[in-house]
Design a protein around this motif. Structure first.
Motif, PDB file in Angstrom:
ATOM      1  N   SER A  28       0.864  -1.363  -0.204  1.00 36.48           N
ATOM      2  CA  SER A  28       0.052   0.032   0.082  1.00 36.48           C
ATOM      3  C   SER A  28       0.891   1.268  -0.065  1.00 36.48           C
ATOM      4  O   SER A  28       0.571   2.219  -0.582  1.00 36.48           O
ATOM      5  N   LEU A  32       0.419   4.140  -2.693  1.00 38.37           N
ATOM      6  CA  LEU A  32       0.029   5.657  -2.316  1.00 38.37           C
ATOM      7  C   LEU A  32       1.064   6.391  -3.141  1.00 38.37           C
ATOM      8  O   LEU A  32       0.706   7.306  -3.583  1.00 38.37           O
ATOM      9  N   TYR A  38      -2.642  11.644  -3.772  1.00 41.37           N
ATOM     10  CA  TYR A  38      -2.100  11.391  -2.399  1.00 41.37           C
ATOM     11  C   TYR A  38      -0.766  12.107  -2.101  1.00 41.37           C
ATOM     12  O   TYR A  38      -0.721  12.737  -0.916  1.00 41.37           O
ATOM     13  N   LYS A 119      -8.197   9.681   3.634  1.00 41.65           N
ATOM     14  CA  LYS A 119      -9.181   8.517   3.764  1.00 41.65           C
ATOM     15  C   LYS A 119      -9.873   8.408   2.521  1.00 41.65           C
ATOM     16  O   LYS A 119     -10.020   6.869   2.299  1.00 41.65           O
ATOM     17  N   GLN A 122      -7.535   5.914   0.650  1.00 42.73           N
ATOM     18  CA  GLN A 122      -7.275   4.734   1.115  1.00 42.73           C
ATOM     19  C   GLN A 122      -8.524   3.899   0.876  1.00 42.73           C
ATOM     20  O   GLN A 122      -8.570   2.545   0.784  1.00 42.73           O
TER      21      GLN A 122
END
Length: 176
Positions: A28, A32, A38, A119, A122
């Motif tokens: 992850s 990201l 991001y 968030k 994600q």
């Protein structure tokens, strides 16, 4: 805790005869790092954090200056003035600590801003992983960038790029 859960899942799979289940992993942090949105969010959070940190440091420097002045003048002050200055120093220190807590505390403004900016990204990653797992019939997909420790991970099972593709990004940050 994650290792215990993983061991339990693997043990359960072997007892139920489901050893042929497919497993994969993603990174992850890598995913990201490939998403420009991001990177922008992280940059904004860093700027905000640095600004707030300067404000807080200025408050603590003010407290330090008041305290040093108090120490130098203490001998000349009456008991009433000493108590007044001490109360002022304590109040300023509390003000600085409260500001620090409101900005960087558990439910502080930085946490809320991170929730607002990061968030959704994600959540997109989670949804892409979930969809990929369902369509690819994966029993478990691990995140190797979390607390999970892997001594060896065969790169052919790394699904990070597929998650990026699922989200509409291409490799090496040249997407969307």
């Amino acid at each position: 805790m994650k290792k215990l859960l993983i061991a339990f899942v693997l043990t359960l799979a072997s007892f139920t005869g489901a050893v042929a289940q497919k497993f994969a992993f993603v990174d992850s942090d890598y995913i990201l790092g490939q998403i420009p949105k991001y990177k922008e969010a992280q940059s904004e959070l860093d700027k905000i954090s640095a600004q707030w940190q300067k404000e807080i440091e200025a408050k603590f420097q003010e407290v330090d200056k008041l305290y040093k002045n108090y120490q130098q003048e203490q001998v000349l002050l009456t008991e009433e003035l000493k108590k007044k200055r001490e109360a002022e120093i304590v109040a300023k220190e509390k003000e600085a600590k409260d500001l620090q807590k409101s900005k960087f505390g558990v439910d502080g403004e930085l946490f809320k801003k991170r929730q607002e900016l990061v968030k959704p990204i994600q959540d997109d990653i989670y949804n892409a992983v979930k969809k990929m797992a369902e369509t690819g019939s994966y029993a478990v997909i691990f995140d190797k960038s979390s607390d999970l420790t892997m001594l060896y991970a065969n790169p052919k099972y790394d699904m990070s790029d597929k998650v990026l593709e699922q989200m509409g990004y291409s490799k090496k940050g040249s997407g969307k």
